[in-house]
Design an enzyme around this catalytic site. Structure first.
Site, PDB file in Angstrom:
ATOM      1  N   SER A 147       0.848  -1.187   0.000  1.00  0.00           N
ATOM      2  CA  SER A 147       0.000   0.000   0.000  1.00  0.00           C
ATOM      3  C   SER A 147       0.890   1.244   0.000  1.00  0.00           C
ATOM      4  CB  SER A 147      -0.959  -0.042   1.190  1.00  0.00           C
ATOM      5  OG  SER A 147      -2.002   0.882   1.021  1.00  0.00           O
ATOM      6  N   ASP A 205      -9.539  -3.620  -5.828  1.00  0.00           N
ATOM      7  CA  ASP A 205      -8.993  -2.774  -4.771  1.00  0.00           C
ATOM      8  C   ASP A 205      -9.560  -1.360  -4.884  1.00  0.00           C
ATOM      9  OD1 ASP A 205      -7.484  -1.438  -2.866  1.00  0.00           O
ATOM     10  OD2 ASP A 205      -5.583  -2.331  -3.480  1.00  0.00           O
ATOM     11  N   HIS A 207      -8.237  -4.848  -1.479  1.00  0.00           N
ATOM     12  CA  HIS A 207      -6.966  -4.353  -0.967  1.00  0.00           C
ATOM     13  C   HIS A 207      -6.218  -5.392  -0.133  1.00  0.00           C
ATOM     14  CE1 HIS A 207      -4.256  -1.016  -0.277  1.00  0.00           C
ATOM     15  NE2 HIS A 207      -4.290  -1.218   1.026  1.00  0.00           N
TER      16      HIS A 207
END
Length: 694
Positions: free
Chosen positions: A538, A624, A658
């Protein structure tokens, strides 16, 4: 195209002009996931990655079996008491998801439950396996029992896009009620009498911006809009104090807070503002009997705690003043004591303020550890539930007896296969950054490992998020192969207090990247590391993309998971999820040329050039919402077209979000895939158990 040949992304020049700067983006077309060419390209990348890693199949299966073999698959959490019930979750061998359960409570001590044995009187609240069915992805976003214990609100997601559908269950009859509300965010809370449930919904930018009140048993179309936040920088959330006396509606940006409260016995009433928002002032509130407790940073960089009258909550009187060396993280109010969670010298701690005695801090057995309050729903309690772990001690659950001042170990996560904490060692080292700042590094290694050793260096460094020393079953597969594992606690995180965060954001963001490179340099120069594989996800994926541009020669490989590697183009587009909210973290390049130039100078996608890069594995998910799949897809395409070295691999999960694949066995297989790639990249030594060379 042969699967031995890397896919070549077509170039479709798209022009972007900002602040007089014109840039051509050849791969902007990949942002359209409805375009069949995009899907075809991602699938071709998956085929290529599979082909490039198929020789690791045996190692991958071995690592998966190691993770599985060290895990007690049929297990139970420690029960937590709330009202007349003990709540817990359990897992069963062969099943992907957990099962949420409860038993009627008898006494103050958690019942001794044994995994796999029949549990007389058990009530199953939610069985994730039944709910998931045959869906390749499944997640629960909300699971909240009403204060009287008779109803359950729960929400589910079957795609990974983090947009949930809310339902209600009558826990006395087992009936699923007809109430159904789609498109909601995480969380939500009950009124004190359980007649109303408050939830949040999201806008097109995936920002929770509205709070609704739903009366159970009524049509969702009749739900009342309680609050709407029009400022795109702010999120909203709703909760209930531990005392169950007040509903708390929180509004917050990255740097500013505003809180509203309402007597939970009157859920149809009007919320009252505690203190109007003031840019740069963050605060949170809890109810402590005849007053409120307020954690805030007004004139207090590392936060302080104040008391406030119930009838005048905006008037704050200091209780625990600001300290330069201690970041106050949270405050929890109970009937006769207050618990403060804090951070000092890069480690977490817990302070207790009894109503009838002097304050004190709880001592823990290891110098490097992570500790935090966990699972304390009862307002009146003489025990404090704590979560504890270190890099060698598996996650542990303690009760702290407030009368005797002693820790009581309730459960330590079992690690099968003969794991002994004493066979491993953890260390704290300090690198020196380019500007002289000392950067902490947490290290774990198996005793007797010959140094320098192949190393995984992990980093994050954004949003004041701290990557604290913790335990990992999967990590043992590296340590037992002669690896060192290290965490670089770089600026932009919160490990060393609020200033540590401030020095790694906005126009000081490059400190995050140079800190990580300094940590890698220290690991080699101090004799710890031979080859280093960097890993982050991330915003930590942004770190990976930046450091591989900054010092590609420092790394034998890079794993970038759901990586935020195209930040400039994303933050320039306010229509994308989270962009406007993110301006307080990264800066606003759309309206400020100096921010644009600074971001452009470090953005990974913008700074790829004709140099030799190490092998890179980028992992993403098509659904995501937080970091869109096209960022790593564009990054890999440009690396392959511009840079030398590699190989550059892209792996896209076509049905997840995600967090990647949702089932635990699927997640273990994904981790085994990544670890086997790391083992090959950094090199491995013979394992003591098998004598084989991996």
């Amino acid at each position: 195209m042969s699967s031995d040949t890397p896919p070549v992304a077509k170039k479709v020049p798209a022009e972007r002009t900002h602040h007089g700067d014109t840039v051509i983006d050849d791969y902007a077309w990949l942002a359209d996931k409805e375009d069949p060419d995009t899907v075809s390209y991602l699938e071709a990348e998956n085929v290529f990655t599979q082909k490039q890693t198929e020789h690791l199949h045996e190692l991958r299966e071995t690592v998966f079996q190691e993770i599985k073999g060290r895990t007690l698959e049929t297990d139970l959490s420690v029960p937590t008491r709330k009202g007349g019930w003990w709540y817990y979750s359990r897992t069963e061998e062969g099943k992907q998801y957990g099962i949420q359960c409860r038993l009627q409570s008898i006494g103050d001590t958690p019942p001794e439950l044994k995994p796999g044995e029949p549990l007389e009187g058990e009530q199953i609240l939610l069985d994730g396996n039944e709910l998931a069915g045959d869906s390749p992805f499944f997640a629960i976003g909300t699971s909240a029992v009403s204060p009287d214990g008779t109803r359950l609100a729960y929400s589910t997601d079957f795609s990974g896009n983090e947009r949930f559908t809310l339902r209600f269950k009558n826990l006395e009859s087992g009936e699923i009620l007809s109430d159904e509300i789609s498109g909601i965010f995480y969380g939500g809370t009950w009124s004190a009498d359980g007649s109303a449930f408050f939830y949040t919904t999201i806008d097109e930018a995936w920002r929770p911006y509205r709070v609704y009140r739903h009366l159970v048993g009524t049509d969702a179309q009749d739900d009342v809009l309680v609050y709407e936040e029009s400022d795109e920088r702010f999120w909203v959330g709703i909760g209930l104090t531990r005392s169950e006396r007040y509903l708390v509606l929180s509004v917050g940006s990255k740097i500013t807070s505003e809180v509203r409260v309402l007597d939970a016995d009157y859920p149809t009433g009007e919320f009252t503002v505690v203190r109007p928002r003031q840019t740069g002032v963050e605060y949170a509130l809890d109810h402590a009997g005849d007053h409120f407790l307020v954690l805030h940073n007004e004139g207090a960089e590392n936060f302080e705690i104040a008391t406030a009258p119930l009838d005048d909550p905006g008037t704050w009187t200091p209780l625990i003043p600001h300290r330069e060396d201690t970041r106050l993280l949270d405050v929890d109010a109970f009937s006769d004591h207050v618990v403060v969670h804090f951070r000092r010298d890069g480690l977490t701690g817990i302070r207790v303020l009894p109503s009838d005695d002097e304050p004190y801090e709880i001592s823990f057995p290891e110098p490097i550890h992570t500790a935090e309050p966990a699972g304390n729903p009862e307002f009146q309690s003489r025990r404090l539930r704590l979560a504890y772990a270190s890099m060698v001690t598996p996650p542990s659950v303690y009760d702290y007896d407030l009368s005797k001042h002693e820790l009581i170990l309730l459960k330590r996560r079992p690690v099968l296969g003969g794991y002994e904490p004493g066979d491993y060692e953890q260390f704290r080292e300090w690198a020196v950054a380019d500007d002289g700042t000392r950067v902490p590094i947490s290290i774990v290694v198996k005793k007797g490992t010959e140094r320098p050793a192949p190393t995984v260096l992990y980093g994050y460094g954004s949003y004041e998020t701290s990557i604290d020393p913790s335990f990992s079953v999967a990590r043992l597969s590296l340590l037992d192969r002669g690896f060192v594992f290290a965490i670089a606690h770089v600026r932009g995180g919160g490990e060393m207090g609020r200033r540590w965060y401030e020095e790694g954001k906005l126009t000081r963001k490059k400190n995050t990247f140079s800190d990580f490179v300094a940590a890698a340099r220290h690991m080699k120069e101090s004799g710890w590391s031979s080859e280093i594989v960097a890993r982050g996800g991330s915003a930590g994926g942004l770190l990976m993309g930046a450091v591989v541009n900054l010092a590609p020669e420092a790394f034998a490989g890079v794993v970038a998971e759901v990586p935020f590697v195209d930040p400039l183009n994303t933050i320039l587009d306010p229509s994308l999820p989270l962009t406007v909210i993110e301006w307080d973290e990264w800066g606003d390049p759309l309206h400020y040329s100096e921010v644009y130039e600074y971001m452009k100078s470090y953005a990974p996608y913008e700074n790829i050039d004709d140099r030799t890069y190490p092998p890179i594995l980028a992992i993403t998910s098509l659904n995501d919402t937080r970091v869109l799949y096209h960022e790593p897809a564009k990054w890999i395409a440009r690396l392959r077209a511009t840079a030398r070295g590699g190989p550059f691999l892209l792996k896209t999960e076509m049905g997840a979000g995600h967090g990647g694949r949702s089932g635990r066995y699927d997640a273990w297989r994904e981790e085994a895939f990544t670890l086997s790639w790391i083992v090959e990249r950094a090199g491995a030594k013979k394992t003591e158990s098998t004598g084989e060379t991996q």
